[in-house]
Write an enzyme that holds these catalytic residues in place. Structure first.
Site, PDB file in Angstrom:
ATOM      1  N   PHE A  61      11.874 -11.519   6.703  1.00 34.41           N
ATOM      2  CA  PHE A  61      10.587 -10.755   6.164  1.00 34.41           C
ATOM      3  C   PHE A  61      10.300  -9.754   4.995  1.00 34.41           C
ATOM      4  O   PHE A  61       8.689 -10.229   4.774  1.00 34.41           O
ATOM      5  CB  PHE A  61       9.790 -10.059   7.301  1.00 34.41           C
ATOM      6  CG  PHE A  61      10.166  -8.560   7.885  1.00 34.41           C
ATOM      7  CD1 PHE A  61      10.164  -8.344   7.152  1.00 34.41           C
ATOM      8  CD2 PHE A  61      11.307  -8.441   9.022  1.00 34.41           C
ATOM      9  CE1 PHE A  61      10.813  -6.374   7.029  1.00 34.41           C
ATOM     10  CE2 PHE A  61      11.610  -7.391   9.493  1.00 34.41           C
ATOM     11  CZ  PHE A  61      11.452  -6.796   8.661  1.00 34.41           C
ATOM     12  N   GLY A  64       8.575 -12.162   1.587  1.00 34.63           N
ATOM     13  CA  GLY A  64       7.632 -12.472   1.513  1.00 34.63           C
ATOM     14  C   GLY A  64       6.049 -11.451   1.472  1.00 34.63           C
ATOM     15  O   GLY A  64       4.471 -11.464   1.450  1.00 34.63           O
ATOM     16  N   HIS A  65       6.655 -10.032   2.331  1.00 32.95           N
ATOM     17  CA  HIS A  65       5.598  -9.413   2.655  1.00 32.95           C
ATOM     18  C   HIS A  65       6.262  -7.681   2.288  1.00 32.95           C
ATOM     19  O   HIS A  65       7.022  -7.132   3.065  1.00 32.95           O
ATOM     20  CB  HIS A  65       5.531  -9.005   4.512  1.00 32.95           C
ATOM     21  CG  HIS A  65       4.983  -8.245   4.643  1.00 32.95           C
ATOM     22  ND1 HIS A  65       5.054  -6.283   4.768  1.00 32.95           N
ATOM     23  CD2 HIS A  65       2.993  -8.479   5.320  1.00 32.95           C
ATOM     24  CE1 HIS A  65       4.065  -6.165   5.546  1.00 32.95           C
ATOM     25  NE2 HIS A  65       2.782  -7.466   5.493  1.00 32.95           N
ATOM     26  N   PHE A  66       6.178  -7.648   0.952  1.00 28.73           N
ATOM     27  CA  PHE A  66       5.932  -8.260  -0.387  1.00 28.73           C
ATOM     28  C   PHE A  66       6.241  -8.096  -1.377  1.00 28.73           C
ATOM     29  O   PHE A  66       7.123  -6.939  -1.840  1.00 28.73           O
ATOM     30  CB  PHE A  66       4.708  -7.258  -0.299  1.00 28.73           C
ATOM     31  CG  PHE A  66       3.622  -7.094   0.462  1.00 28.73           C
ATOM     32  CD1 PHE A  66       2.232  -8.100   0.495  1.00 28.73           C
ATOM     33  CD2 PHE A  66       3.149  -6.227   1.264  1.00 28.73           C
ATOM     34  CE1 PHE A  66       1.872  -7.867   1.731  1.00 28.73           C
ATOM     35  CE2 PHE A  66       2.139  -5.670   1.962  1.00 28.73           C
ATOM     36  CZ  PHE A  66       1.507  -6.329   2.303  1.00 28.73           C
ATOM     37  N   VAL A  71       7.425  -4.165   2.196  1.00 28.35           N
ATOM     38  CA  VAL A  71       6.765  -3.465   3.805  1.00 28.35           C
ATOM     39  C   VAL A  71       7.147  -3.727   5.332  1.00 28.35           C
ATOM     40  O   VAL A  71       6.637  -5.156   5.049  1.00 28.35           O
ATOM     41  CB  VAL A  71       5.302  -3.193   3.450  1.00 28.35           C
ATOM     42  CG1 VAL A  71       4.905  -2.421   4.616  1.00 28.35           C
ATOM     43  CG2 VAL A  71       4.597  -2.218   1.861  1.00 28.35           C
TER      44      VAL A  71
END
Length: 165
Positions: A61, A64-66, A71
Site C-alpha cells: 500500500f 500509492g499512499h503516499f 503513511v
C-alpha cells in the site's frame, strides 16, 4: 447456550501468551497482501487480545499512499483491529469455529490520532464489549510505542463459510 461456553470450547478467561503467524492463518482466511497481523499476544479467551503488525516500507500500500511520504491507510489500521478480533473469536469458539468465518459488520467512532509509518510496530488492543448469538462487539485501540494512533468500536458476525467452488 452462549457459544463461548459450548462443551468443546476452551474456558472463558484462559490466556494464550502467543499466537504465531501460522495459527493466525489457520484462524482467518486473509492472506498477503491483506493479512494485517504478524502475531498476537496476551490473548484472553472471550475477553481481549493484542495483535502485532510490524509496518515495513515494503508494504504494497505504500506504493500509492503516499509516494515519498509513506503513511499506513487508516482503513487498514481498522482492518487490523477487525482481524485481531476475528482471531480472538475463533480461538474463543475453539472447535465450534470449524466451518465458520468472521465478517466485519459495522464501525463506530473511528478516530485517527497520528500517522503510522514504516518502522512502526502497531499493537492492536481489542476488548470484547458484548456478545449475543453470532454477533460480537469490540472496542479497539491501536498503539505505537504505547501512544494511541487510532481507535474504534466495531461489530462482527460469525457465519457459515461458503464452500469453495
Amino acid at each position: 447456550m452462549d457459544e463461548a461456553s459450548a462443551p468443546d470450547a476452551d474456558p472463558p478467561g484462559k490466556t494464550i501468551e502467543l499466537l504465531d503467524i501460522h495459527r493466525i492463518m489457520h484462524a482467518i482466511p486473509h492472506r498477503y497482501p491483506f493479512l494485517m497481523l504478524d502475531r498476537m499476544v496476551d490473548v484472553v479467551l472471550n475477553k481481549s487480545a493484542i495483535g502485532v503488525k510490524n509496518v515495513s516500507v515494503n508494504e504494497s500500500f505504500f506504493a500509492g499512499h503516499f509516494p515519498n511520504h509513506p503513511v499506513m491507510p487508516g482503513v487498514l489500521i481498522i482492518e487490523s483491529m477487525a482481524q485481531t478480533s476475528a482471531v480472538l473469536v475463533v480461538e474463543t469458539l475453539g472447535p465450534n469455529a470449524v466451518g465458520k468465518v468472521v465478517y466485519f459488520m459495522s464501525i463506530e467512532g473511528a478516530k485517527f490520532r497520528r500517522p503510522v509509518v514504516p518502522g512502526d510496530q502497531l499493537r492492536i488492543h481489542v476488548t470484547k464489549e458484548r456478545h449475543r448469538g453470532n454477533v460480537w462487539k469490540f472496542n479497539g485501540i491501536a498503539r505505537v510505542d504505547g501512544v494511541s494512533v487510532a481507535e474504534a468500536t466495531f461489530a462482527a458476525m460469525i457465519m457459515d463459510r461458503v464452500p469453495a467452488a
